[in-house]
Scaffold this active site. Sequence first.
Site, PDB file in Angstrom:
ATOM      1  N   ASP A  92       1.108  -0.997   0.496  1.00  0.00           N
ATOM      2  CA  ASP A  92       0.392   0.291  -0.169  1.00  0.00           C
ATOM      3  C   ASP A  92       0.784   1.037   0.095  1.00  0.00           C
ATOM      4  O   ASP A  92       2.279   1.237   0.658  1.00  0.00           O
ATOM      5  CB  ASP A  92      -0.847  -0.107   1.486  1.00  0.00           C
ATOM      6  CG  ASP A  92      -0.355  -0.081   2.266  1.00  0.00           C
ATOM      7  OD1 ASP A  92       0.769  -1.235   2.765  1.00  0.00           O
ATOM      8  OD2 ASP A  92      -0.556   0.860   3.601  1.00  0.00           O
ATOM      9  N   GLU A 155       0.348  -0.186   5.709  1.00  0.00           N
ATOM     10  CA  GLU A 155       1.213  -0.421   6.496  1.00  0.00           C
ATOM     11  C   GLU A 155       1.025   1.513   6.811  1.00  0.00           C
ATOM     12  O   GLU A 155       1.159   1.715   7.843  1.00  0.00           O
ATOM     13  CB  GLU A 155       2.395  -0.182   6.024  1.00  0.00           C
ATOM     14  CG  GLU A 155       3.652  -0.343   6.676  1.00  0.00           C
ATOM     15  CD  GLU A 155       4.664   0.850   6.820  1.00  0.00           C
ATOM     16  OE1 GLU A 155       5.201   1.384   8.215  1.00  0.00           O
ATOM     17  OE2 GLU A 155       3.595   1.999   5.863  1.00  0.00           O
TER      18      GLU A 155
HETATM   19 ZN   LIG Z   1       6.835   2.339   4.130  1.00  0.00          ZN
END
Ligand SMILES: [Zn+2]
Length: 449
Positions: A92, A155
């Site tokens: 992501d 993340e």
């Molecule tokens: Zn990163």
Amino acid sequence: MQTTQQIADKAAALMPGLIGDLEKLVSIPSVAFPGYPPEPVMEMAEQALAKFRDVGFTNAQLMEVPTGYPPIYGEITGPEGSPVVMLYGHYDVQPAPPEQGWTTDPWTPTRQADGRIYGRGAADDKGGLAIHLGTLQIFEGKPPCTIRLMVEGMEETASNLEPFVDAHPDLFDCDLFIVCDMGNLRVGEPVLTTALRGDVACIATVRTLQHPLHSGLFGGAAPDAMMALARLLATLVDDEGTVAVPGVTTGEWDGAEFSPEDLRSSADLLEGSTIVGAGPVASRLWANPSINAIGVDMTSIAGSSNVLVPEARAKISMRIVPGAEPETELDALVRHLEANVPWGAEIEVERTKEAPGFKCQTDGPGYAAAREALEEAYGKPVAYAGSGGSIPLLRKLQEAAPRAEFILWGPEDVAAARIHASDESVDPSEIEKMIVAQALLIQLLAERE
Ligand SMILES: [Zn+2]
């Protein structure tokens, strides 16, 4: 075992294909934040999965999670008894809204005259994924260690990986954890990141009046909440900008220096802005706390009239020293806010975040091998650096894999990559050298077993 030259030649030959892969991945807007379309994130998960299967993780799959986007997990079993290395990255990316001021389309990877590839995620962390893909290809899918792969999909937002680690601690058991989501301070100058600051936050609400008051009739005698809040915020730092909250942990930095010039260029300060704080810049960024007001609620300018504002709120973020306890650090900040609000104003403080920092253990055999591999790949001595960003997941992983050593590196050079900001970019030479470093590290671990 392959010589450094053999590995470097292979990495160079792999680069055109890897750059093609990277550009394809950068063109997928895999923003996992709430409110963004899920289809590109899932497309990215599928594309990354396919690429990792191609390079040898034939059993890789999208793992089931109760909420959010699936992490990718895979494993290649190495020779009997060989060390277990876990490769971490994330698929992501941060959003890339136009108001950030992009000069090229963030989802159209663009190679510019400086040789860098521009686009959201080019460095953070699709560049990291390219490094992992290249590393596996050096070994033609048969690495001399057991390699586990963990590529998470959330993340940059409210990560779902911590509960996943809790549910599957066995998957994370390893000897060495390679977090390829960091970078050198400058291109071509290798560093290992040894310390990350933690992050705490709170929202302070200040009230001075029961309702708005005519500023002509009462201004000068009745207190307004915004000025009270402003005066309170001003007490958090001294005139130079150093944190002035008693009880907050401070520290000293003994690794690489980050010069004021480096800071100016990488932070794009306005010409007249001074650098705040005191002491070496590296020490301010990596070994000491910082406090910033990151949001304010009060009457908007459009909605303003000549009245004293009865209530104002600020969200205050404090980066804390690696190793410090978030709860006690935030305690100190809350105490200071409550004790220093002026003019008898009411104050209410809501605690919103307590994320720990991280310190790598740098005296183990894996760390020594990483140092050697990085030095060999770059042909230069390795320095230690810190990072102002925090990765709360690392503490969780430490619990799941207590014997593991952690290596933090990657393609995100601090001076120019501009991760999370406009015109993010990656230097392909960093990807190439990091592939060599990771392959050498895996070989060294296998040899020393
Ligand atoms: Zn990163």
